[in-house]
Structures are given as C-alpha cells and as structure tokens.
Design an enzyme around this catalytic site. Structure first.
Site, PDB file in Angstrom:
ATOM      1  CB  SER A  15      -0.943   0.207   1.133  1.00 48.04           C
ATOM      2  OG  SER A  15      -1.331   1.470   1.461  1.00 48.04           O
ATOM      3  CG  HIS A  40      -3.909  -1.552  -1.132  1.00 42.84           C
ATOM      4  ND1 HIS A  40      -5.133  -2.458  -1.153  1.00 42.84           N
ATOM      5  CD2 HIS A  40      -4.159  -0.990  -0.122  1.00 42.84           C
ATOM      6  CE1 HIS A  40      -6.279  -2.219  -0.422  1.00 42.84           C
ATOM      7  NE2 HIS A  40      -5.621  -1.373   0.399  1.00 42.84           N
ATOM      8  CG  ASP A  42      -5.012   2.229   1.684  1.00 46.75           C
ATOM      9  OD1 ASP A  42      -5.972   1.417   1.509  1.00 46.75           O
ATOM     10  OD2 ASP A  42      -3.700   1.826   2.016  1.00 46.75           O
ATOM     11  CG  MET A  44      -8.188   7.001   3.721  1.00 49.20           C
ATOM     12  SD  MET A  44      -7.378   7.054   4.955  1.00 49.20           S
ATOM     13  CE  MET A  44      -6.377   5.469   4.689  1.00 49.20           C
ATOM     14  CG  HIS A  73      -9.182  -0.101   0.283  1.00 49.05           C
ATOM     15  ND1 HIS A  73      -8.513  -0.439   1.673  1.00 49.05           N
ATOM     16  CD2 HIS A  73     -10.825  -0.205   0.736  1.00 49.05           C
ATOM     17  CE1 HIS A  73      -9.727  -0.427   2.628  1.00 49.05           C
ATOM     18  NE2 HIS A  73     -10.721  -0.388   2.441  1.00 49.05           N
ATOM     19  CG  MET A  75     -11.133   2.944   3.199  1.00 46.19           C
ATOM     20  SD  MET A  75      -9.623   2.826   3.982  1.00 46.19           S
ATOM     21  CE  MET A  75      -8.577   2.998   2.443  1.00 46.19           C
ATOM     22  CG  ASP A 182      -6.091  -2.759   3.897  1.00 46.14           C
ATOM     23  OD1 ASP A 182      -4.980  -2.801   4.317  1.00 46.14           O
ATOM     24  OD2 ASP A 182      -6.588  -2.074   3.141  1.00 46.14           O
TER      25      ASP A 182
END
Ligand code: DX5
Ligand code: ZN
Length: 227
Positions: A15, A40, A42, A44, A73, A75, A182
């Site tokens: 990540s 990966h 992330d 957010m 991913h 979020m 994760d």
C-alpha cells in the site's frame, strides 16, 4: 505485464499509503523491483474515515507510471459519485465498503460493466451476512483487519476466525473470489492469516519500513500457508 487475478498463489499488494508521497514514482518502482504483485491505493475522504488521502488525478498519474495491477480501496462515502472517475483514471480493481454503499449490487454491476474487477470491503465489526446476496457479483472480498483510516496499526486477533469463516463461505458460494486482508500484516502473522484462508495480502508500513523490501516480499511468500 499485469498480474493475473484468480491465480492459485498468494498475491502481495504493498500500500502506497506508507510511501513518501513526494516520491510516488520511486515507490511504484520499488514495489515492482521487489516482486510486489499489485499496488494497493488507499483512497480516504475525511468522512467515512478520519483521514484524507488520494483522489482520481493521483490515480491517473500513477497509471501513467506503472503497469502494476492497480487495486483501489475506496474508503469514501457515496462511492457511486466517484467510481466513474476512478475507472477513467485506470483502476484495475475497485473495492467499495459495504457500510458506505446504499445499493451495493448496483454499484458492483457498474464497476464490472466498465471491465474493472469488483471488490467489497467490510470493517472489522461488520457481519459477513452483508455479503449474502452479492457473491455472484464479486471478484474480491476485503476483510479489514484494523479499523480503516491509518497505516501502522496492530492486527485485530479476532479477525482470524472471520477470515476462516469467510473462506468457508467463498468455497460454497463462488470459489473464484479472492480473499484480501488489510491492516497490521507482517512476517509475524502472515502464516496465521493465510492458513485461515486469505490469499491477497495488503502490506503498508511493514513493506515500506523493511530494510530489504525484496527480501521482505520473498519472506512473506515463503511463510504463506494458503493452499
Ligand atoms: C488502512 C488502509 C491500509 C493500510 C495498511 O485504512 O486501508 O491499506 O495502508 O497499512 P499497514 O500494513 O501499515 O497496517
Ligand atoms: Zn487499504
């Protein structure tokens, strides 16, 4: 070459949340040279989780610099509003949180219709029953093994039983689905989580803090017990 999805081996997905954000190209090169399988990403939004990170323009810039499989991913709240932008930016896989998707199956269909792989993530406290009517629409299920928002947190031990239970469900419902975990994964617990049934492993701080990242990836794969 992009890494194939659905293969029988462990996939390691570093990540970039734990990378130096002023040197993302170097982080991508490091993942590739070290034998990482996916990158990966992330995302957010400061609402679904108490942190704010990366958006579609950064994903698009990463896409220009790497041929690694890009595992995004999300979020974020209201994921439907931004999914088309992440698709255009070049994501290979888009994972939405079940807690944030109001019409989960519609969202998954929308991702798949664009030729992108679909994933659903569950927070540690969210029940596996959220997935009961979605197995046919999924390429991957992501079990959060920390509460999302930050890198460098400790693995929640109760998640090992959840991984085992989900592996059983995947065998019954749709064995092609990948089981990603994760949060807080390192050489200290990879044997435990892979023997429970995880086959896609996100690693943030453990990878980027490793003195020898290639050696770290090799060790993670050697210690894996996924069958
Ligand atoms: C947490 C993120 C993770 C995080 C993992 O909200 O989804 O991907 O980067 O970092 P580590 O491996 O340090 O727990
Ligand atoms: Zn993540």
């Amino acid at each position: 070459m992009k890494n194939a999805i659905g293969s029988n081996r462990i996939i390691i997905a570093p990540s970039i949340l734990s990378a130096d954000f002023s040197r993302l190209k170097e982080a991508l090169d490091l993942i590739k040279q070290s034998g990482g399988d996916w990158v990966h990403v992330d995302v957010m939004d400061g609402h679904f989780v108490p942190n704010l990170t990366i958006g579609p323009p950064v994903v698009e810039a990463l896409r220009r610099e790497t041929d690694l499989f890009m595992d995004v991913h999300l979020m974020i709240e209201k994921p439907d509003q931004l999914i088309p932008d992440f698709i255009r930016a070049g994501a290979d896989m888009i994972t939405v949180h079940a807690e944030a998707a109001t019409h989960l199956n519609r969202t998954l269909n929308c991702i798949r219709e664009a030729g992108v792989k679909s994933g659903v993530a569950l927070n540690p406290a969210t029940s596996l029953s959220e997935l009961d009517y979605s197995y046919e629409l999924l390429d991957m299920i992501l079990l959060m093994t920390v509460n999302p928002g930050f890198g460098g947190q400790s693995y929640i031990p109760e998640m090992t039983g959840k991984i085992r239970e989900l592996r059983g469900m995947i065998r019954l419902k749709n064995p092609d689905i990948l089981l990603q975990i994760d949060g807080g994964i390192s050489t200290a617990n990879i044997a435990e989580v892979t023997s429970a049934g995880a086959n896609v492993i996100v690693t943030g701080s453990a990878f980027f803090l490793a003195p020898d990242p290639a050696g770290f990836i090799r060790e993670m794969k050697d210690l894996s017990e996924y069958r």
